[in-house]
Scaffold this motif. Structure first.
Motif, mmCIF file in Angstrom:
data_model
loop_
_atom_site.group_PDB
_atom_site.id
_atom_site.type_symbol
_atom_site.label_atom_id
_atom_site.label_comp_id
_atom_site.label_asym_id
_atom_site.label_seq_id
_atom_site.Cartn_x
_atom_site.Cartn_y
_atom_site.Cartn_z
ATOM 1 N N GLY A 32 0.824 -1.203 0.000
ATOM 2 C CA GLY A 32 0.000 0.000 0.000
ATOM 3 C C GLY A 32 0.860 1.255 0.000
ATOM 4 O O GLY A 32 2.051 1.211 0.327
ATOM 5 N N SER A 33 0.267 2.403 -0.349
ATOM 6 C CA SER A 33 1.074 3.620 -0.490
ATOM 7 C C SER A 33 1.649 4.074 0.853
ATOM 8 O O SER A 33 2.573 4.867 0.895
ATOM 9 N N ASN A 34 1.105 3.533 1.982
ATOM 10 C CA ASN A 34 1.639 3.895 3.295
ATOM 11 C C ASN A 34 2.937 3.175 3.624
ATOM 12 O O ASN A 34 3.685 3.610 4.478
ATOM 13 N N SER A 35 3.159 2.038 2.957
ATOM 14 C CA SER A 35 4.353 1.267 3.285
ATOM 15 C C SER A 35 5.556 1.811 2.522
ATOM 16 O O SER A 35 5.414 2.551 1.544
ATOM 17 N N GLY A 39 5.592 0.162 -1.000
ATOM 18 C CA GLY A 39 4.444 0.621 -1.773
ATOM 19 C C GLY A 39 4.556 2.102 -2.128
ATOM 20 O O GLY A 39 4.253 2.499 -3.263
ATOM 21 N N GLY A 40 5.012 2.911 -1.176
ATOM 22 C CA GLY A 40 5.185 4.344 -1.429
ATOM 23 C C GLY A 40 6.127 4.588 -2.600
ATOM 24 O O GLY A 40 5.853 5.385 -3.496
ATOM 25 N N TRP A 41 7.225 3.822 -2.595
ATOM 26 C CA TRP A 41 8.213 3.969 -3.662
ATOM 27 C C TRP A 41 7.627 3.523 -5.001
ATOM 28 O O TRP A 41 7.816 4.169 -6.032
ATOM 29 N N VAL A 47 4.427 3.475 -5.877
ATOM 30 C CA VAL A 47 3.429 4.445 -6.336
ATOM 31 C C VAL A 47 4.137 5.662 -6.925
ATOM 32 O O VAL A 47 3.764 6.163 -8.001
ATOM 33 N N ALA A 48 5.209 6.117 -6.245
ATOM 34 C CA ALA A 48 5.955 7.284 -6.731
ATOM 35 C C ALA A 48 6.563 7.000 -8.100
ATOM 36 O O ALA A 48 6.669 7.884 -8.947
ATOM 37 N N PRO A 86 1.588 1.499 -9.132
ATOM 38 C CA PRO A 86 0.803 1.175 -7.941
ATOM 39 C C PRO A 86 0.387 -0.302 -7.966
ATOM 40 O O PRO A 86 0.084 -0.841 -9.023
#
Lengths: 287, 278
Positions: A127-130, A133-135, A137-138, A142
């Motif tokens: 997820g984008s919080n992890s 996952g953040g990396w 999504v960036a 995603p």
């Protein structure tokens, strides 16, 4: 004629006719309430307003995109799991190593994890919080609320299916045939393709069949990771839920009827496999 | 010296099969579960306890495990009976019945959920009969119970069936010759032979029911404290992006199901030792 002759002969290893009738009645009644009832109601509700309404519901763009998505997911997740199942069964049955029982337990783990918890795990990992996952999504890839996440969730819940079918069959068949082929100079891939694969093909098909049914029907895990975006990440089961909650009963049950037909086809193929190739299937043996 | 980690073998494909197995297992299963445990560890035991130790969470956990236990017990009895009927008796429609047992494996849970709801709702085919008798099934705990029976239905039958097939009639004949009634033979000769397989099926059925979501949420009514199951609580927390709380409940569910499976495995080891493996 003596009275004793009037009493019909009954072997000591059988129940009385009354007991039999009661047990058969309970079996039919129980399955009627739990299995045949739901089966019939799906089609009854789908056709409640006639064939036209049902077909119109299925040609709706959202329904069409849901069907396409579900097919894509199965087309990716099932072959990947089949490949894993073959590799795992080969590794476990052709080699001796420490911790084999532990490895089998780990492969079976998804059976004892709730699908919702499985979805939760994937969100926490990707997820984008992890961190990961953040990396992702960036960088524009995603996973969660997108196709890769749904595929991962589907693979999680269907993970053990193929391996579980193959391992008992390959244990029973032993290694002698493969060893003979090797001594005769066959390469590894040739041994697999000409010796192992013909021996395990029906068990493999059986595992793929079960895995496919679950992959197309998975709800809990996919509901959590999909984000339920209409026309994008809404699979068939998710779309059924959305339509049902909007009180669009005919539309929901029409899609459900398509999945039910698929389930019936799965059962039919499964039964045919069991009847024809019982000797080559793990499921027909004792656990 | 101890055993080597991996024995030398002339078999090809060690590296490839081990690599594929371990990589996929890690990526799909182990790392995500690790992420959950990691999240729990960083949230802290105290915080996890505070999240779980609320009336609504306890109610959901208790409901999930209690109804799953009841449903698995029902399936244990019904499944053994069904296995017996399918193997021993010959009657028209037996093959169809046999194939129908597997439907819960093949039918998507969401489909089962809406179908059971349509059937057992107060205006449904079976629900209206229950209503006339003064009972309500859908949107009560009875509805959840029925959905959980449905998803766990095949497990006991499918594990017990092959064992029934292999019971030798001679054993039953011997028991009858020694003067045992049919009921006595079933209780003391046949059921002990079926017990280990039945317990395995019971455990599988229980594990499946505890985590079940799709077939339950439609029929449950989802009233907090009354008909709200534990997996639904996780979904609710996730919809509010409350990942810590979701992880806390998820960890609690994982721990309780592992503990239950452990207990059942121990019972199984014990019963096998006592009655012997059959």
């Amino acid at each position: 004629m003596s009275d004793a002759r009037l009493i019909p002969f009954r072997p000591a290893t059988e129940e009385t006719p009354t007991t039999r009738l009661v047990l058969i009645g309970l079996a039919i009644g129980g399955l009627g309430l739990l299995v045949f009832g739901p089966l019939l109601i799906v089609f009854a509700e789908a056709l409640a307003q006639g064939w036209g309404a049902a077909i119109a519901a299925l040609s709706n763009p959202d329904a069409a995109s849901a069907m396409r998505l579900t097919l894509i997911i199965a087309a990716i997740a099932v072959p990947l799991n089949a490949a894993f199942g073959i590799a795992a069964a080969w590794f476990i049955t052709k080699f001796d190593f420490r911790g084999k029982a532990f490895l089998i337990t780990l492969i079976d783990l998804p059976f004892s994890v709730s699908p919702v918890v499985a979805g939760l795990c994937i969100i926490l990992m990707f997820g984008s919080n992890s961190l990961l996952g953040g990396w992702l999504v960036a960088s524009g890839y995603p996973i969660v609320f997108a196709l890769p996440g749904i595929i991962l969730a589907t693979m999680f819940v269907t993970f053990p299916f193929v391996a579980r079918e193959l391992i008992p069959v390959m244990i029973e068949q032993g290694r002698a045939e493969e060893e003979a082929a090797l001594t005769l100079g066959a390469s590894g891939w040739r041994v697999f393709a000409t010796v192992t694969l013909p021996n395990i093909r029906w068990a493999l098909l059986y595992g793929v069949l079960l895995s496919n049914a679950r992959a197309m029907g998975e709800f809990g895990a996919v509901a959590v990771v999909s984000g339920k975006i209409r026309g994008q990440t809404a699979t068939m089961p998710i779309t059924i839920e959305m339509l049902y909650n909007e009180y669009l009963s005919v539309a929901a049950f029409s899609l459900a009827a398509v999945l039910t037909l698929l389930a019936l086809l799965t059962l039919l193929l499964k039964t045919a496999l069991e009847l024809r190739h019982a000797d080559q299937l793990a499921a027909a043996r004792r656990p | 010296m101890g055993k080597p980690l991996i024995h030398r073998s002339p078999m090809p494909g060690l590296g490839l099969s081990m690599g594929v197995t371990l990589t996929m297992l890690s990526l799909v299963v182990l790392l995500p579960i690790g992420a959950l445990l990691w999240k729990g560890a960083s949230f802290g035991v105290g915080n996890i306890w505070d999240t779980i130790n609320r009336e609504r969470v306890w109610a959901a956990l208790f409901l999930s495990f209690r109804l799953s236990l009841f449903a698995a017990l029902f399936n244990l009895v019904f499944g053994v009976m069904l296995a017996w009927v399918l193997v021993r008796y010959r009657f028209p429609g037996r093959r169809i019945l046999d194939a129908a047992v597997d439907l819960p494996f093949a039918l998507p849970t969401a489909v089962a959920g809406i179908a059971l709801t349509a059937l057992y709702a107060p205006n449904g085919a079976f629900g209206s009969i229950a209503k006339e008798l003064g009972a309500k099934i859908a949107y009560t705990q009875w509805g959840i119970f029925i959905a959980l029976i449905f998803v766990g239905l095949p497990f006991v039958t499918r594990t017990v069936q092959p064992v029934v097939e292999e019971i030798e009639r001679e054993v039953e004949e011997a028991s009858a010759t020694l003067g045992a009634s049919r009921g006595h033979t079933i209780r003391w000769v046949i059921l002990p032979m079926l017990a280990p397989a039945a317990l395995t099926g019971f455990a599988l059925s229980l594990a499946r029911a505890v985590g079940e979501y799709g077939s339950v949420i439609f029929i449950a009514g989802n009233i907090p404290l009354k008909t709200e199951i534990a997996p639904l609580l996780i979904v609710i927390q996730l919809e509010e992006f409350n990942y810590d709380a979701a992880a806390a409940i998820g960890i609690a569910m994982l721990l309780i199901s592992f503990a239950m499976l452990l207990v059942i495995n121990l019972i199984q080891v014990f019963s096998r030792r006592r009655i012997g493996y059959v």
